[in-house]
Write an enzyme that holds these catalytic residues in place. Structure first.
Site, short mmCIF file in Angstrom:
data_model
loop_
_atom_site.label_atom_id
_atom_site.label_comp_id
_atom_site.label_asym_id
_atom_site.label_seq_id
_atom_site.Cartn_x
_atom_site.Cartn_y
_atom_site.Cartn_z
N ARG A 175 0.84 -1.20 0.00
CA ARG A 175 0.00 0.00 0.00
C ARG A 175 0.88 1.25 0.00
NH1 ARG A 175 -4.44 0.02 4.47
NH2 ARG A 175 -5.22 1.74 3.17
N CYS A 233 -1.26 5.90 9.10
CA CYS A 233 -1.62 4.61 8.51
C CYS A 233 -2.74 4.88 7.52
CB CYS A 233 -2.04 3.62 9.61
SG CYS A 233 -3.43 4.21 10.62
#
Length: 278
Positions: A175, A233
């Site tokens: 990611r 995050c």
């Protein structure tokens, strides 16, 4: 104070005179909520707290899990029996992310005695801890939030820290690189941020690595306390777990609560892809 507590230590604490308030924050990304699992069996005396509804505000421009209104959060904590001086122990199903979110919110709003059960509910059971299906009705606590006790970043602060300090991206490496993005509309990372998946902070049993190992890992990334450190995050949940790991290692860190879900919602903000920070 060590921000984590072992199952054996919790067993002793629950048997002693200064029994902590226990919060069960079992959670699953995308739902459904895990209240039914809590009702089927939890650490005796634990109160269930719903992450999506009680540890976050409504999703929107501030991200998928923006910070809850502090007064609403305080009301939730008081209903759970949390007092200003009451020790609090938070646990989840074992991943640790949801428990860390509750830990961080309590720390950010000024509670000084809160710890996360290392290894979660599985560690409690493995240590011989009993489970209960009885739903407790704790006495109302007197905790009143005072936000700002620990570091919090907004988008501009995160960008500045990526340039002048150390900004860690706690998401999975794929990611960060932008190879895939299964949740948010844009893949990649904040320019200057370093990839530091939070999953690397724990062992196969989902318990934190020893503090010296965590300190060595973060030091190799430049997060040794010499410069300011921040973490983000996807939506401020797993990032709280990385802030907790840094705390175990003795390194204070701020959380960018809006995280990538807020950052990428504004097309004017730059996005980097690939394995390099820039």
């Amino acid at each position: 104070m060590n921000p984590i507590i072992s199952a054996s230590e919790l067993l002793a604490a629950t048997a002693g005179p200064a029994r902590p308030v226990l919060l069960d924050v079992r959670w699953q990304l995308g739902g459904p909520d895990l209240r039914a699992e809590y009702e089927a069996g939890h650490v005796p005396g634990a109160v269930y707290v719903d992450l999506d509804r009680e540890l976050a505000g409504p999703p929107g421009a501030g991200g998928r899990h923006p910070l809850p209104d502090p007064e609403a959060f305080g009301a939730v904590m008081r209903r759970a029996g949390v007092g200003r001086e009451t020790p609090v122990v938070v646990y989840d199903g074992g991943l640790g992310w949801a428990a860390a979110r509750a830990w961080w919110l309590l720390r950010w709003t000024g509670h000084e005695d809160v710890r996360v059960l290392d290894g979660g509910l599985g560690a409690w059971v493995a240590a011989g801890g009993a489970l209960s299906a009885e739903i407790p009705s704790p006495a109302e606590g007197d905790f009143k939030p005072s936000p700002g006790a620990v570091g919090l970043l907004d988008a501009e602060g995160a960008a500045e820290l990526a340039r002048a300090g150390v900004l860690l991206d706690a998401r999975a490496g794929e990611r960060y690189r932008g190879d895939v993005e299964p949740i948010d509309p844009v893949g990649g990372h904040i320019p200057g941020a370093l990839s530091a998946p939070t999953t690397d902070n724990v062992g196969d049993d989902r318990r934190f690595l020893p503090a010296p190992e965590l300190a060595a890992r973060f030091s190799a990334l430049g997060a040794d306390g010499a410069r300011p450190v921040g973490v983000y995050c996807g939506s401020g949940v797993s990032g709280a777990h990385e802030v907790l790991a840094l705390a175990v290692a003795g390194v204070p860190a701020a959380l960018y609560a809006g995280s990538w879900s807020e950052w990428c919602s504004d097309p004017s903000r730059p996005v980097a892809t690939g394995p390099d920070p820039q």
